[in-house]
Write an enzyme that holds these catalytic residues in place. Structure first.
Site, PDB file in Angstrom:
ATOM      1  CB  SER A   1      -0.931   0.006   1.218  1.00  0.00           C
ATOM      2  OG  SER A   1      -0.183   0.042   2.415  1.00  0.00           O
TER       3      SER A   1
ATOM      4  CE  LYS B   1      -3.949   1.656   4.377  1.00  0.00           C
ATOM      5  NZ  LYS B   1      -3.650   1.206   3.010  1.00  0.00           N
TER       6      LYS B   1
END
Length: 989
Positions: free
Chosen positions: A889, A932
């Protein structure tokens, strides 16, 4: 023929007295006290001698023990006989019996001759005392030959005790063999051989080996049989020297004169000796009463009272010492060596006292054992009689009948038992009725029936189909978790519409401390089901899930059957905790065993190894918890409905702390009391107007000041500067620390106790706020939201977003370039290499390589003339190197970091991004968007760059999480470049 069946070697007789007679009349009188086996042997020999000579023998031809005036020089006499000669039985061992040629004519005791040179026999175990007819076994071949040679004369020997005593278990192979003169004690016994017996082997057909022992004859090399001697000790002797170590052992000795004690010289000494003598006799009587074996030994040694003089202290001491069991060898030898009558009696009395104590202890042990056995037998008989009486009166039935009746009564309570189960139970009951109660099979069958009848066949708890009440129960103890709560409410609604319920398999996945385990109990209460929890973290034994085979010792069913028995219901809520941490080893794979348990199409006939019949567990509701679903095997994960539980953000943590954690902690620390129960009791007479569940009511305790409280500012500081993890477990620990210290301060002020500087109250108020929070929990763990506070950031630094099992996290990616100069020849010294640090995993290392290639390609498009990557070595680092990092990611973040360095352009400090990049520049979707985003909000980020495929995940977030955030969606890396390094800064949403 006279009977020789009795063995004189096992009978000990005591002889004292001088025999100075010289006539044959004395011989006849002494024959009365001669052991019968010796007399019989003598008669046997005389008869054999007569047969050899062919003439008759006189009536006085038998040997006399104490006649030293007459003796003949003849060869030793021999006779061979067996038990078949006497009793007419089958042939037994053949024995050679030899007697001394002139033993009856040389005197007895003190009248025996005094030879200075003797054949010595080293002996083990215990010394031999004068006057004791003693058996002895000789094993050494050369010594046996020498002993046979001494029988040519009177057969005298010297007996000396060895100093090195043999081990009790092993013994000495040949005690007659010594290696040094120092192996023997210096005082021994002068003894005469009364008889020598050698047992010969027998052929398989019963014929004995030829075995002749004649004086001066050749020894048979194959004769290794031991010889048994019957010895009559006469007096003590001193060892002067050892003339030959041998074997056999030749010694020079000096004989003791007879020791006598004359009374009347010292009255005090006379009284002492008399008292010692009486005490010795009293101790002998006492030990004989305590120990039957000792009594038998005394009887064998003293067949009549005139055989020894009780008034002679020397002989009395010898007699007492000879009664000892022989374990105390050193003290026995000391008695043999002692010349003083008083001291000899003392030492003999010590030996008898030890025998008395041992006999007392033996009697106590015997009494205890007998008492225990008697008590056990008495209890057994009384129990059996009581059973018989109750059975006759009809008050009690046989144990097996009682068990069978109990099983049938238990089965009658179940509404519906499947046919297969019923057949199995009936067959097992019939088998039990035919078995003995004490057999092992009976115990196995009984245990099996206990479990079969303990499973609640067809029993279910009444479920709650009230959605409002269920919602109130779920909201009472847990904040948020809307997806979990909605799933449970849907489950209730389906059951209400169908009129019946079926099981369900849910998996709650999320970071630690988010309430996955605790909400399971709330769900069970909301549904009205029984609750059962077991953890499979580290579990590696399949038998824990599916049970053991009944053939194993200690076998028992698995956790599923134990759950049904424990809850007493077929539709419990079963929480399988830590399912992502299952183990696997040689005992099997529990995840494979769970496939049957968690498969709705299979668990209607779940088969436990112990029960071995189909069990319907399809009505049970299974809840599993996991931190990382990637660790759960694919086939097992496919059978579960996964509900992702993200971490809590700041507003949620504040709500949880104020509504749940603070009141609970203050109640546990004694600062508050739960007044809900008292309120219910006061209003018990009032009928409830609706089904609304009352919220808990808390009140301060008596000693607690009214102003004591934890302010919201303190909770905000705790969440921001102390507890940034996704869950609230650490937050609860900090609150417990605050309330614990508050409790100490309240009690200390009430008792006027002195506290340490660290523990005492630092301010005048009882309110805990952000200003005095550090007095209770210490200095803040985090001092800044971000590592870099400057805006813009330094070149080559970009903030990325990561998702871990602990929740979301904001982390920086740093790039630094080292430009290499040229050497004196104009060649480059380096450039074009990439170095990656920060404890990255394999996935992130590959992502860094791909990002480096994408950055070089992108730079070639932006500035074809640039040779930055050719001339510069790139070092890419992810801070917090002690923390392992991995995952796909951070691709676009790495590319942006390297391009920022290459183009010499900074990145805005309020910009963060997440997403993976392909080799061609495609931006691919990632997971953990909610976590996130929450991490970005904690770090003060205002602009986000997300993959375009993650737009759906972002749209599903709560509005308060999206407020104030500018989001850019990227499909190609060019979209990321325009947002981070280009001119475009307007968000797409």
């Amino acid at each position: 023929m006279p009977s020789t069946k009795s063995n004189a070697c096992h009978v000990r007789h005591f002889f004292f007295g001088s025999s100075g007679g010289s006539g044959d009349d004395d011989d006849d009188s002494k024959d009365k006290d001669t052991p019968s086996d010796v007399k019989d042997s003598g008669k046997l020999e005389d008869k054999n001698d007569t047969n050899k000579k062919g003439g008759a023998t006189s009536s006085k031809a038998g040997p006399s023990l104490n006649n030293s005036a007459k003796h003949r020089k003849v060869s030793p006499r021999r006779t061979s006989f067996s038990s078949s000669d006497i009793d007419g039985e089958s042939p037994g061992p053949i024995s050679d019996v030899m007697l001394p040629a002139s033993s009856s004519r040389l005197g007895f005791g003190d009248q025996a001759p005094k030879y200075p040179h003797l054949l010595a026999l080293p002996i083990a175990r215990a010394p031999v005392f004068p006057g004791i007819l003693t058996p002895l076994t000789v094993t050494d071949k050369a010594t046996i030959k020498a002993v046979e040679n001494t029988l040519d004369g009177a057969g005298y020997l010297g007996l000396f005790l060895r100093k090195d005593q043999p081990d009790v278990a092993k013994g000495l192979e040949k005690p007659e063999v010594i290696t040094s003169e120092d192996d023997l004690y210096r005082v021994g016994t002068f003894a005469q051989i009364q008889r020598l017996t050698k047992a010969n082997a027998i052929h398989g057909d019963g014929a004995p080996f030829a075995h002749e022992v004649e004086s001066g004859g050749d020894d048979d090399e194959d004769d290794d049989n031991p010889a048994s001697l019957l010895l009559m000790p006469h007096r003590r002797i001193n060892l002067i020297s050892v003339d030959g170590i041998g074997p056999p052992v030749d010694v020079t000795v000096s004989h003791w004169e007879r020791l006598t004690y004359t009374r009347g010289k010292d009255s005090v000494r006379d009284d002492t000796i008399r008292a010692l003598s009486q005490e010795v006799l009293a101790t002998i009587r006492e030990v004989a009463q305590l120990n039957s074996l000792f009594k038998e030994q005394v009887v064998n040694l003293v067949p009549s009272s005139h055989l020894f003089d009780m008034a002679d202290p020397f002989r009395l001491a010898d007699f007492a010492a000879s009664l000892s069991n022989g374990n105390d060898v050193a003290n026995l030898q000391a008695v043999l060596e002692e010349e003083d009558p008083e001291l000899r009696l003392h030492k003999a009395l010590e030996l008898l006292s030890k025998e008395r104590e041992v006999s007392k202890l033996q009697k106590e042990i015997s009494a205890k054992v007998e008492e225990k056995m008697s008590e056990a037998q008495r209890k057994y008989f009384l129990t059996e009689q009581l059973k018989s009486i109750k059975k006759e009166l009809g008050m009690e039935k046989d144990d097996k009948e009682t068990l069978i009746e109990k099983y049938r009564k238990k089965l009658a309570e179940y509404p519906e038992i499947p046919a297969e189960i019923n057949e199995t139970i009936e067959a097992e009951i019939e088998k039990l009725s035919t078995l003995e109660k004490n057999s092992a099979e009976f115990s196995l069958s009984r245990t099996y029936l206990d479990w079969l009848t303990a499973i609640p066949w067809g029993v279910t708890t009444q479920e709650t189909f009230d959605i409002v009440a269920a919602r109130q129960v779920l909201d009472r103890d847990h904040y948020g978790m809307d997806e979990v709560k909605e799933t449970i409410l849907q489950f209730i609604a389906v059951g209400k519409l169908k009129g019946s319920v079926q099981g369900k398999i849910l998996c709650l996945a999320g970071p630690p401390g988010t309430g996955k385990t605790s909400i399971a109990k709330g769900v069970a209460e909301a549904l009205g089901r029984k609750y059962y929890r077991f953890s499979v973290g580290g579990l590696s034994d399949v038998s824990e899930i599916k049970g053991h085979r009944r053939t194993y010792v200690g076998a028992m069913p698995g956790k599923i059957v134990q759950c049904l028995k424990s809850t007493g219901s077929s539709n419990p809520l079963v929480l399988i905790d830590e399912i992502d941490k299952l183990g696997k080893d040689f005992r099997g794979d529990p995840s494979s065993a769970l496939l049957e348990v968690l498969d709705p199409s299979q668990n209607s006939s779940f088969r436990d190894h112990f029960i071995d019949v189909g069990i319907d567990i399809s009505k049970a509701l299974f809840l599993c918890t996991a931190n990382d679903t990637s660790l759960i095997p694919g086939p097992l994960l496919d059978r579960m409905e996964v509900i992702n539980m993200s971490g809590y953000d700041v507003p949620e943590k504040l709500e949880i702390a104020s509504k749940y954690l603070v009141p609970k902690s203050m109640v546990n620390s004694g600062l508050m009391v739960d007044a809900t129960k008292a309120t219910k009791e006061d209003g018990a007479e009032e009928e409830p107007s609706n089904n609304k569940i009352q919220d808990p009511i808390y009140e301060l305790s008596d000693l607690v000041p009214e102003s004591l409280s934890i302010q919201k500012s303190a909770l905000e500081s705790l969440v921001r500067w102390y507890c940034r993890e996704a869950g609230v477990r650490n937050l609860a620990k900090k609150i417990d620390k605050i309330t614990g210290l508050l409790s100490l301060q309240v009690v200390a002020e009430d008792e006027e106790a002195q506290l340490t500087e660290k523990s005492k109250r630092q301010s005048d108020t009882w309110e805990v706020s952000a200003d005095n929070l550090s007095d209770y929990v210490g200095k803040p763990i985090f001092t800044s939201d971000r590592l870099y506070d400057s805006d813009p950031l330094p070149h080559g630094i970009v903030m990325g977003l990561a998702y871990t099992s602990m929740g979301g996290s904001a982390l920086y990616i740093e790039s630094q370039g080292i430009r290499r100069a040229v050497d004196k020849d104009g060649n480059k010294r380096g450039g074009g290499t990439l170095k990656v640090t920060g404890q990255l995993g394999d996935v992130m290392k590959e992502s860094a390589e791909i990002s480096y290639t994408v950055a070089r390609a992108r730079l070639a498009e932006i500035d074809p003339a640039s040779t930055f990557f050719d001339d510069t070595d790139i070092h890419l680092h992810v801070p917090e190197g002690a923390t392992p990092k991995d995952g796909p990611s951070a691709g676009i973040t790495m590319v942006t970091s390297m391009l920022s360095l290459a183009l010499d352009r900074p990145i805005k400090s309020d910009l963060a991004m997440t997403g993976e990049v392909s080799l061609t520049g495609k931006v691919m979707a990632v997971g953990g968007i909610k976590e996130k985003v929450m991490a970005a909000r904690r770090a003060g980020i205002r602009t986000l760059v997300l993959p375009a495929d993650c737009k759906r995940d972002f749209d599903e977030l709560a509005d308060y999480l999206k407020d104030g955030l500018g989001v850019h969606y990227a499909r190609e890396y060019s979209d990321v470049y325009q947002t981070a390094l280009g001119d475009s800064s307007e968000p797409e949403s």
